[in-house]
Design an enzyme around this catalytic site. Structure first.
Site, PDB file in Angstrom:
ATOM      1  N   GLU A   1      -5.188  -8.564   0.407  1.00  0.00           N
ATOM      2  CA  GLU A   1      -6.010  -8.201   1.348  1.00  0.00           C
ATOM      3  C   GLU A   1      -7.354  -7.854   1.136  1.00  0.00           C
ATOM      4  OE1 GLU A   1      -4.667  -5.083   4.134  1.00  0.00           O
ATOM      5  OE2 GLU A   1      -2.593  -5.472   3.943  1.00  0.00           O
TER       6      GLU A   1
ATOM      7  N   GLU B   1       0.728  -1.394   0.042  1.00  0.00           N
ATOM      8  CA  GLU B   1      -0.113   0.020  -0.116  1.00  0.00           C
ATOM      9  C   GLU B   1       0.994   1.145  -0.090  1.00  0.00           C
ATOM     10  OE1 GLU B   1      -2.982  -0.052   2.897  1.00  0.00           O
ATOM     11  OE2 GLU B   1      -4.067  -1.958   2.294  1.00  0.00           O
TER      12      GLU B   1
END
Length: 463
Positions: A353, A163
């Site tokens: 995720e 991320e």
């Protein structure tokens, strides 16, 4: 036909969120150690100093993985445990710990996937400029190559950076994450230095481990405009640029999105790319990791109502939603996966995720009946099947998270795990969602097995 046949099923955690032992085993301080020491940065001043105590005793977590019956487990290797300081020396205690964990996974028949950077930047690098400095990119490449050399006999699958949007814009603009800076120009620079570091690390890892499988994990948002007005559609494009295209398109196309200069300004973009060949960010990947959580409706605003994107407002999301207000929209999950598949149809997708944060608790019977997460699992796995049926080449799915853990600025209050973590005792208790996820995995495997048997019978009959 079961669209999810052949998917590798997994779950995930990250080093700072589970390990604890921040001042032991040769570990050096990180930006999160210093950030959480500042009053007001996390819920009730929580820190990762103890977390799930996985460093002291990883066996209970490994046993939880075994119980869940997953194929693969995604963990991160803490830079601060592998490299002991500015001299670049390797920390033998850190290497020994990760070898123990990785071997424990193999002993249980579980394939590890290792993330190299999951936000825990060594503090000594932050003091030299952090992700705004190319020195950090060079140090990351050294760390990555060291980790692969030391652990590569136990790991084939590597994720360079997790991320980069959050590390850049929440770490350097909203100030919600470490190092807690609030400066858009620095945030943009941090975004591009991370992407530069990713590309350079991929090349360096391939040179020392040609058989490694490499990717990175990007969080992508599903966004829609509040109306068809010119203003709202323009606001949508701004949000999509900052949250999605700045990362997705740059990594896959080797150039910044066309509207980056219009939004950030020529001077800011010029400073952000100084010393970086953006074309070299695009490097052959073996998979692309997608973290999906958010669906948002975007409206134009005269003031900066959003902490990251200028001139937009994100409307409150209706029920159902997570405990911290994130929309539950499985159709958005399908759209994000199909968007990536359309942009890079040849590239395998790993859902690195996907999960939901809740205010979980143990009932008087000692169980955590997280019915909302049970429903979430069913809805999102069905949405995953929809995406695959419509052409998304999804190879793996990792539910976030395996266990409750230190949830960054939310501390220990917000829980994502399918296992309930009893922090005082260190026990991991399977929630209703763990039972459901285990059952769904078994169902998918049984469906795949039954189809394989049917194929053999049809082939035999035809013969």
């Amino acid at each position: 036909m079961n669209a999810l046949a052949g998917i590798r099923w997994g779950s995930a955690t990250a080093a700072y969120q589970i390990e604890g032992a921040v001042d032991r085993g040769g570990r050096v301080p990180t930006i999160w150690d210093l950030f959480t020491a500042k009053p007001g940065t996390t819920t009730r001043g929580d820190t990762g100093a103890d977390a799930c105590r996985a460093y002291d005793n990883p066996e209970p977590m490994l046993d939880a993985i075994d119980w869940l019956g997953i194929d693969t487990y995604r963990l991160s290797v803490a830079w601060s445990r592998v490299i002991s300081g500015p001299d670049g020396a390797t920390n033998p205690e850190g290497i020994a710990y990760y070898r123990r964990v990785l071997q424990g996974l193999h002993d249980r028949g579980v394939t590890p996937a290792v993330t190299l950077y999951h936000w825990d930047l060594p503090q000594w690098l932050q003091e030299r400029g952090g992700w705004a400095s190319l020195e950090t990119a060079a140090a990351f490449v050294h760390f990555a190559v060291t980790a692969v050399r030391e652990l590569g006999d136990l790991v084939r699958d590597w994720i360079t950076i997790n991320e980069p949007f959050c590390a850049a814009f929440h770490g350097h603009l909203s100030g919600l994450h470490a190092p807690g800076i609030r400066d858009e120009a620095i945030a943009l620079r941090a975004a591009l230095v991370q992407l530069h570091a990713h590309g350079e690390a991929v090349r360096a890892i391939r040179a020392v481990a040609p058989g490694a499988r490499l990717g990175l994990a990007m969080n992508l948002s599903d966004l829609e405009a509040a109306s068809d007005s010119v203003e709202d559609l323009a606001a949508l494009q701004r949000a999509d640029l900052v949250e999605n295209r700045l990362f997705l398109h740059t990594v896959l196309q080797g150039r910044l999105p066309d509207d980056a200069v219009d939004y950030f300004g020529a001077d800011a973009v010029g400073a952000a790319v100084e010393g970086i060949d953006v074309a070299r960010i695009t490097e052959r990947l073996d998979f692309i990791g997608i973290n999906y959580y958010e669906h948002n409706v975007i409206r134009a605003a005269d003031t900066d109502n959003d902490l990251v994107v200028r001139g937009i407002e994100k409307l409150p999301v209706p029920e159902p939603r997570s405990a911290n207000g994130v929309a539950v929209r499985p159709d958005g999950f399908t759209r994000v996966l199909l968007r990536v598949a359309e942009l890079a149809p040849e590239l395998p997708i790993w859902v690195t995720e996907n999960g939901i944060g809740l205010w979980d608790y143990l009932a008087p019977d000692g169980r955590c009946n997280d019915v909302e997460r049970v429903t979430f699992i069913d809805q999102y796995l069905d949405a995953l099947a929809d995406a695959v049926s419509n052409g998304a080449n999804v190879e793996a799915y990792y539910f976030w998270a395996l266990t409750d853990n230190f949830e960054w600025s939310h501390g220990y209050q917000l829980r994502y795990g399918v296992f309930y973590t009893d922090y005082p005792t260190g026990r991991f208790i399977p929630k209703a969602s763990a039972e459901r996820f285990r059952a769904r995995i078994a169902d998918e495997r049984n469906g795949a097995t039954n189809r394989a048997k049917n194929t053999v019978r049809r082939d035999g009959a035809a013969a």
